[in-house]
Scaffold this active site. Structure first.
Site, mmCIF file in Angstrom:
data_model
loop_
_atom_site.group_PDB
_atom_site.id
_atom_site.type_symbol
_atom_site.label_atom_id
_atom_site.label_comp_id
_atom_site.label_asym_id
_atom_site.label_seq_id
_atom_site.Cartn_x
_atom_site.Cartn_y
_atom_site.Cartn_z
ATOM 1 N N THR A 155 68.194 41.157 5.110
ATOM 2 C CA THR A 155 69.259 40.522 4.324
ATOM 3 C C THR A 155 70.215 41.577 3.786
ATOM 4 O O THR A 155 71.434 41.402 3.790
ATOM 5 C CB THR A 155 68.621 39.751 3.144
ATOM 6 O OG1 THR A 155 67.755 38.762 3.682
ATOM 7 C CG2 THR A 155 69.662 39.119 2.252
ATOM 8 N N ARG A 199 65.465 32.705 7.887
ATOM 9 C CA ARG A 199 65.566 34.053 8.459
ATOM 10 C C ARG A 199 66.712 34.086 9.465
ATOM 11 O O ARG A 199 66.728 33.301 10.414
ATOM 12 C CB ARG A 199 64.268 34.423 9.167
ATOM 13 C CG ARG A 199 63.115 34.698 8.213
ATOM 14 C CD ARG A 199 62.034 35.511 8.890
ATOM 15 N NE ARG A 199 60.875 35.686 8.029
ATOM 16 C CZ ARG A 199 60.790 36.610 7.070
ATOM 17 N NH1 ARG A 199 61.796 37.445 6.867
ATOM 18 N NH2 ARG A 199 59.702 36.699 6.331
ATOM 19 N N ASP A 201 56.927 42.607 -0.292
ATOM 20 C CA ASP A 201 56.511 43.826 0.418
ATOM 21 C C ASP A 201 56.844 45.117 -0.353
ATOM 22 O O ASP A 201 56.294 46.172 -0.055
ATOM 23 C CB ASP A 201 57.176 43.893 1.802
ATOM 24 C CG ASP A 201 56.890 42.670 2.655
ATOM 25 O OD1 ASP A 201 55.911 41.959 2.362
ATOM 26 O OD2 ASP A 201 57.653 42.411 3.608
ATOM 27 N N ARG A 248 32.952 38.902 7.503
ATOM 28 C CA ARG A 248 33.792 37.711 7.316
ATOM 29 C C ARG A 248 35.227 38.145 6.996
ATOM 30 O O ARG A 248 35.440 39.142 6.304
ATOM 31 C CB ARG A 248 33.276 36.870 6.148
ATOM 32 C CG ARG A 248 31.918 36.257 6.399
ATOM 33 C CD ARG A 248 32.048 35.022 7.278
ATOM 34 N NE ARG A 248 30.837 34.240 7.268
ATOM 35 C CZ ARG A 248 29.845 34.375 8.141
ATOM 36 N NH1 ARG A 248 29.907 35.282 9.093
ATOM 37 N NH2 ARG A 248 28.777 33.606 8.054
HETATM 38 O O1 F6P Z 1 58.590 39.932 4.099
HETATM 39 C C1 F6P Z 1 57.763 39.052 3.435
HETATM 40 C C2 F6P Z 1 56.653 38.571 4.330
HETATM 41 O O2 F6P Z 1 55.845 37.669 3.610
HETATM 42 C C3 F6P Z 1 55.804 39.669 4.966
HETATM 43 O O3 F6P Z 1 54.853 40.183 4.079
HETATM 44 C C4 F6P Z 1 55.237 38.957 6.158
HETATM 45 O O4 F6P Z 1 54.910 39.852 7.185
HETATM 46 C C5 F6P Z 1 56.375 38.056 6.574
HETATM 47 O O5 F6P Z 1 57.195 37.872 5.432
HETATM 48 C C6 F6P Z 1 55.956 36.706 7.088
HETATM 49 O O6 F6P Z 1 57.076 36.083 7.589
HETATM 50 P P1 F6P Z 1 57.214 34.533 7.872
HETATM 51 O O7 F6P Z 1 57.270 33.832 6.553
HETATM 52 O O8 F6P Z 1 58.472 34.405 8.633
HETATM 53 O O9 F6P Z 1 55.980 34.135 8.626
#
Ligand code: F6P
Length: 357
Positions: free
Chosen positions: A114, A74, A136, A275
Site C-alpha cells: 500500500t 489487496r 507484521d 501437534r
Molecule cells: O500482512 C498481514 C498478513 O496477515 C500476513 O501476516 C499474512 O502473511 C498475510 O497478511 C495473509 O494474507 P491474506 O489475508 O491475503 O491471506
C-alpha cells in the site's frame, strides 16, 4: 474548507478505525469546515470512484471496533501500472477521482505494498499521507506499526492455551504465527508466552538443532516443548536456494505450511508425536488492544496536524516514542526485518530459547 479522502488497503488489522477516528477528530476539533470522503475496499474505491461522504457519526464508537468501516482489498503494487481487464489505466483513474472530488489530500492506511502505491501517487503529484498498519511490523522508518501489539496479544493467548495442554500430555506443540516474510510477531509472541524454540525467517533453522533442543529439555525433566514458528520460517538448506528455486520447491511441498514440515521432520527424528496449531487470521481480528488505540490516536492526530500545515508526502510514523513525518520517498519499498544478532535475540538465547540455528 478541507476535503480529505481516506482509504484502507491490504490485509486488515486491528485499530484501522481508531486511526481514521484520530485523523478526523484531530481535524474536526481544529477546522470550521471539513468534508471527508471514504473510499470503499482500498484502492479499488479510488480507481472505480466507489466512495461515500462520511459524517461525524461514522467516526463515533469506532475506537474499539476491529476491521475497517471502509472495507479493504489487496491491489498488488506490481499490477497498479498494468491496465485492468477493460484497459483502464488505474493510476490515471485514481488521479481522476482525486481531482474530481477536489481533494486537498488523501490519507492512506496500509502496509508495505500500500505504501509503495501511496508513494507512486505522491510522485504523480497528489497530496498523500500514509499511516503504517500491519500485524507484521515490517514497515521501515517507524518503530512500530498498528495492529502489531494487538496481534501479539492474540498469538500469545494461543500459545498460553497450548502450554497447559502440552504440559498435561507431555507433547511437542508447534504454533504457527503470521508475519509474512518477517519474524517480529513470532519473536514477540514467542518470548511473551515462554516458547522454548522460536523459528524466524531471518534465522534459518537446522532441524538437528531443533531436535537437540527438544532432547535437552527432555533430559532436564521437561516432558513438553513449545515451538513458535513464523509462517515464513525457512531451513538453512532452503535459504541457500534462489528465490525462483525456493518458489518451485514450495509449489511441490506436500505439507500445507512450514510448521507441518517441521513437525514431520521432528517426528521422524525423535519418534515423538507433534501437534500443530495455526491461529491464522484470528491474529488480525477483534478489538485493538489499548496500546494500539493510543498509538492510532496519536498517529491520527499527528496526521491531522500535517493536513492543517498543508505538509504532505509523508508516512506518519512513531520514532523514539514521538510521532514523526517520515518522507515516503525514503521508506517506500524497504522492509524492516528482525536483525539476527540484535539485543532481543541475544537476550532470548541467554535465557535458553533456541532459534534452531
Ligand atoms: O500482512 C498481514 C498478513 O496477515 C500476513 O501476516 C499474512 O502473511 C498475510 O497478511 C495473509 O494474507 P491474506 O489475508 O491475503 O491471506
Amino acid at each position: 474548507m478541507k476535503r480529505i479522502g481516506l482509504l484502507t488497503s491490504g490485509g486488515d488489522c486491528q485499530a484501522l478505525n481508531a486511526a481514521m477516528r484520530g485523523v478526523v477528530k484531530g481535524l474536526s476539533a481544529n477546522l470550521e469546515e471539513l468534508e471527508v470522503y471514504g473510499f470503499h475496499n482500498g484502492y479499488k474505491g479510488l480507481i472505480y470512484g466507489d466512495y461515500r461522504l462520511l459524517t461525524s457519526k461514522d467516526f463515533s464508537g469506532i475506537l474499539t471496533k476491529g476491521g475497517t468501516i471502509l472495507g479493504s482489498s489487496r491491489q498488488p503494487f506490481k499490477l497498479m501500472q498494468v491496465p485492468d481487464e477493460n484497459g483502464l489505466d488505474k493510476v490515471a483513474a485514481m488521479k481522476h477521482t482525486y481531482h474530481k472530488l477536489n481533494l486537498d489530500c488523501l490519507v492512506i492506511l496500509g502496509g508495505n505494498g500500500t505504501q509503495k502505491t501511496a508513494n507512486l501517487l505522491r510522485e504523480e503529484g497528489l497530496n498523500i499521507l500514509h499511516l503504517p498498519k500491519t500485524i507484521d511490523n515490517d514497515i521501515y522508518g517507524t518503530d512500530v506499526t498498528f495492529g502489531f501489539q494487538s496481534a501479539i496479544d492474540i498469538a500469545t493467548d494461543v500459545i498460553d492455551c497450548i502450554h497447559t495442554t502440552a504440559d498435561s500430555h507431555n507433547r511437542i506443540f508447534i504454533v504457527e504465527v503470521m508475519g509474512h516474510k518477517v519474524g517480529w510477531l513470532t519473536l514477540y509472541a514467542g518470548v511473551a508466552s515462554g516458547a522454548d524454540i522460536i523459528l524466524l525467517p531471518e534465522i534459518p533453522y537446522d532441524i538437528k538443532k531443533i531436535t537437540d533442543a527438544i532432547d535437552r529439555r527432555k533430559k532436564a525433566g521437561n516432558g513438553f516443548t513449545i515451538l513458535a514458528v513464523a509462517e515464513g520460517a525457512i531451513s538453512k538448506e532452503d535459504a541457500k536456494l534462489s528465490k525462483k528455486e525456493y518458489k518451485e520447491k514450495l509449489a511441490k511441498r506436500k505439507y500445507p505450511s512450514v510448521s507441518y514440515e517441521v513437525a514431520a521432520e521432528i517426528e521422524k527424528i525423535t519418534g515423538a508425536e507433534v501437534r500443530v496449531t495455526v491461529p491464522g487470521h484470528m491474529q488480525r481480528g477483534g478489538s485493538p488492544c489499548p496500546y494500539d488505540r493510543v498509538l492510532c490516536t496519536r498517529l491520527g492526530a499527528a496526521a491531522a496536524k500535517a493536513i492543517i500545515d498543508n505538509d504532505y508526502g509523508y508516512m506518519i510514523g512513531m520514532v523514539d516514542g514521538k510521532t514523526k513525518r517520515v518522507p515516503l520517498k525514503d521508506v517506500a519499498g524497504k522492509l524492516k526485518m528482525v536483525e539476527p544478532d540484535c539485543q532481543m535475540i541475544k537476550e532470548a538465547k541467554r535465557i535458553g530459547i533456541s532459534f534452531g540455528d
